[in-house]
Design a protein around this motif. Structure first.
Motif, PDB file in Angstrom:
ATOM      1  N   VAL A 162       7.962  24.563  45.590  1.00  0.00           N
ATOM      2  CA  VAL A 162       9.046  23.685  45.180  1.00  0.00           C
ATOM      3  C   VAL A 162      10.352  24.230  45.745  1.00  0.00           C
ATOM      4  O   VAL A 162      10.674  25.412  45.529  1.00  0.00           O
ATOM      5  CB  VAL A 162       9.151  23.618  43.636  1.00  0.00           C
ATOM      6  CG1 VAL A 162      10.290  22.707  43.216  1.00  0.00           C
ATOM      7  CG2 VAL A 162       7.829  23.174  43.025  1.00  0.00           C
ATOM      8  N   GLN A 163      11.107  23.378  46.453  1.00  0.00           N
ATOM      9  CA  GLN A 163      12.441  23.786  46.891  1.00  0.00           C
ATOM     10  C   GLN A 163      13.406  23.529  45.744  1.00  0.00           C
ATOM     11  O   GLN A 163      13.637  22.383  45.355  1.00  0.00           O
ATOM     12  CB  GLN A 163      12.889  23.035  48.139  1.00  0.00           C
ATOM     13  CG  GLN A 163      14.246  23.526  48.648  1.00  0.00           C
ATOM     14  CD  GLN A 163      14.842  22.656  49.736  1.00  0.00           C
ATOM     15  OE1 GLN A 163      14.226  21.674  50.165  1.00  0.00           O
ATOM     16  NE2 GLN A 163      16.038  22.998  50.179  1.00  0.00           N
ATOM     17  N   ALA A 164      13.966  24.580  45.185  1.00  0.00           N
ATOM     18  CA  ALA A 164      14.848  24.442  44.023  1.00  0.00           C
ATOM     19  C   ALA A 164      15.641  25.726  43.838  1.00  0.00           C
ATOM     20  O   ALA A 164      15.276  26.791  44.338  1.00  0.00           O
ATOM     21  CB  ALA A 164      14.033  24.145  42.764  1.00  0.00           C
ATOM     22  N   ASP A 165      16.721  25.619  43.093  1.00  0.00           N
ATOM     23  CA  ASP A 165      17.525  26.752  42.671  1.00  0.00           C
ATOM     24  C   ASP A 165      16.834  27.381  41.457  1.00  0.00           C
ATOM     25  O   ASP A 165      16.638  26.719  40.439  1.00  0.00           O
ATOM     26  CB  ASP A 165      18.929  26.265  42.312  1.00  0.00           C
ATOM     27  CG  ASP A 165      19.892  27.388  41.963  1.00  0.00           C
ATOM     28  OD1 ASP A 165      19.453  28.448  41.484  1.00  0.00           O
ATOM     29  OD2 ASP A 165      21.110  27.178  42.147  1.00  0.00           O
ATOM     30  N   LEU A 169      15.083  28.448  47.406  1.00  0.00           N
ATOM     31  CA  LEU A 169      16.218  27.594  47.789  1.00  0.00           C
ATOM     32  C   LEU A 169      16.059  26.998  49.171  1.00  0.00           C
ATOM     33  O   LEU A 169      16.523  25.894  49.445  1.00  0.00           O
ATOM     34  CB  LEU A 169      17.500  28.442  47.808  1.00  0.00           C
ATOM     35  CG  LEU A 169      18.368  28.574  46.577  1.00  0.00           C
ATOM     36  CD1 LEU A 169      19.504  29.542  46.877  1.00  0.00           C
ATOM     37  CD2 LEU A 169      18.919  27.224  46.148  1.00  0.00           C
ATOM     38  N   VAL A 190       8.848  29.017  44.176  1.00  0.00           N
ATOM     39  CA  VAL A 190      10.157  28.355  44.139  1.00  0.00           C
ATOM     40  C   VAL A 190      11.096  29.089  45.081  1.00  0.00           C
ATOM     41  O   VAL A 190      11.176  30.321  45.049  1.00  0.00           O
ATOM     42  CB  VAL A 190      10.743  28.351  42.712  1.00  0.00           C
ATOM     43  CG1 VAL A 190      12.168  27.793  42.716  1.00  0.00           C
ATOM     44  CG2 VAL A 190       9.862  27.553  41.770  1.00  0.00           C
ATOM     45  N   ARG A 244      21.037  29.957  50.813  1.00  0.00           N
ATOM     46  CA  ARG A 244      20.133  28.950  51.381  1.00  0.00           C
ATOM     47  C   ARG A 244      20.268  28.890  52.893  1.00  0.00           C
ATOM     48  O   ARG A 244      19.275  28.932  53.636  1.00  0.00           O
ATOM     49  CB  ARG A 244      20.434  27.575  50.782  1.00  0.00           C
ATOM     50  CG  ARG A 244      19.478  26.472  51.264  1.00  0.00           C
ATOM     51  CD  ARG A 244      19.990  25.093  50.916  1.00  0.00           C
ATOM     52  NE  ARG A 244      21.228  24.772  51.608  1.00  0.00           N
ATOM     53  CZ  ARG A 244      21.301  24.434  52.903  1.00  0.00           C
ATOM     54  NH1 ARG A 244      20.217  24.385  53.650  1.00  0.00           N
ATOM     55  NH2 ARG A 244      22.472  24.135  53.442  1.00  0.00           N
ATOM     56  N   ARG A 262      18.157  26.915  38.010  1.00  0.00           N
ATOM     57  CA  ARG A 262      18.192  25.564  37.446  1.00  0.00           C
ATOM     58  C   ARG A 262      16.814  24.939  37.291  1.00  0.00           C
ATOM     59  O   ARG A 262      16.670  23.930  36.579  1.00  0.00           O
ATOM     60  CB  ARG A 262      19.052  24.655  38.331  1.00  0.00           C
ATOM     61  CG  ARG A 262      20.498  25.109  38.450  1.00  0.00           C
ATOM     62  CD  ARG A 262      21.284  24.206  39.356  1.00  0.00           C
ATOM     63  NE  ARG A 262      22.677  24.641  39.490  1.00  0.00           N
ATOM     64  CZ  ARG A 262      23.579  24.062  40.249  1.00  0.00           C
ATOM     65  NH1 ARG A 262      23.243  22.986  40.965  1.00  0.00           N
ATOM     66  NH2 ARG A 262      24.818  24.531  40.314  1.00  0.00           N
ATOM     67  N   VAL A 263      15.808  25.492  37.939  1.00  0.00           N
ATOM     68  CA  VAL A 263      14.473  24.897  37.879  1.00  0.00           C
ATOM     69  C   VAL A 263      13.952  24.951  36.445  1.00  0.00           C
ATOM     70  O   VAL A 263      14.306  25.844  35.671  1.00  0.00           O
ATOM     71  CB  VAL A 263      13.520  25.631  38.855  1.00  0.00           C
ATOM     72  CG1 VAL A 263      13.185  27.037  38.373  1.00  0.00           C
ATOM     73  CG2 VAL A 263      12.262  24.813  39.118  1.00  0.00           C
ATOM     74  N   GLU A 264      13.121  23.978  36.087  1.00  0.00           N
ATOM     75  CA  GLU A 264      12.599  23.885  34.727  1.00  0.00           C
ATOM     76  C   GLU A 264      11.074  23.942  34.733  1.00  0.00           C
ATOM     77  O   GLU A 264      10.429  23.338  35.592  1.00  0.00           O
ATOM     78  CB  GLU A 264      13.042  22.570  34.069  1.00  0.00           C
ATOM     79  CG  GLU A 264      14.547  22.415  33.905  1.00  0.00           C
ATOM     80  CD  GLU A 264      15.120  23.303  32.808  1.00  0.00           C
ATOM     81  OE1 GLU A 264      14.317  23.816  31.995  1.00  0.00           O
ATOM     82  OE2 GLU A 264      16.348  23.489  32.774  1.00  0.00           O
TER      83      GLU A 264
END
Length: 208
Positions: free
Chosen positions: A93-96, A75, A73, A11, A99-101
């Motif tokens: 979307v800022q996400a790992d 990080l 998506v 990141r 882990r994102v769903e």
């Protein structure tokens, strides 16, 4: 180097290197045939997930430009901020990614280029299984993976101020993981880069 939180290294690295890694108007030549091939395989107004989307260039921009619905998506907050500016018609979307769903059967295609190799090796088989579940029957996975096994860091990558981190298995292992996820591999090839390279996979979720 003792890497206690590789996701944080990645990141921070892309926050620092976002513009240097990919300019606003960059058009990397190797992506063009892949994206042309993807466009030919997609239904009209498809739903596409760009996993590890970076600044949205070139994948999200090209796919959204053909009228498809794109979700990206990443990080890095810097990358996501740039993507929202550069590809305003897409959703970011800022996400790992590990882990994102998303609901099952959400996407006609998942694109994951030069991103899986920045994720912990032990998380990658499970992510491929989740990707298979996110795909609709007949949906496509376009992904680059490692070609040789390696985990490590590089200081001052691309002239940045923080280390960058990678972790990947070899092509045979990825081939096994993709099949175990329930996807059918349609083709694969080696993509050279310097004195090494990556493996490019096209895979599909079976219709039944």
């Amino acid at each position: 180097m003792n890497v206690s939180d590789p996701a944080e290294l990645v990141r921070r690295g892309y926050d620092d290197l976002s513009q240097r890694y990919r300019g606003d108007d960059d058009a990397p030549a190797e992506y063009a045939p892949w994206l042309d091939d993807l466009q030919r395989r997609l239904p009209a107004r498809a739903s596409v997930l760009d996993l590890g989307c970076g600044c949205g260039i070139p994948v999200a921009k090209a796919v959204a430009g053909h009228g498809h619905q794109v979700t990206g998506v990443d990080l890095s907050a810097v990358q996501i901020d740039r993507a929202r500016r550069l590809v305003p018609q897409a959703t970011f979307v800022q996400a790992d990614a590990t882990r994102v769903e998303f609901p099952g059967d959400s996407f006609d295609a998942v694109v994951c280029l030069y991103a899986l190799i920045h994720m912990p090796l032990e998380a990658q088989p499970r992510l491929l299984q989740r990707i298979a579940g996110w795909l609709r029957p007949g949906g496509i996975l376009l992904a680059t993976t490692g070609a040789q096994e390696w985990t490590g860091t590089q200081n001052r990558w691309l002239g940045g101020t923080v280390p960058m981190w990678w972790s990947h298995a070899d092509a045979a292992t990825y081939r096994e993981w993709i099949i175990q996820a329930g996807l059918h591999i349609e083709s694969e090839r080696f993509v050279p880069e310097g004195d090494s390279g990556h493996q490019l996979f096209w895979a599909r979720r079976p219709l039944h």
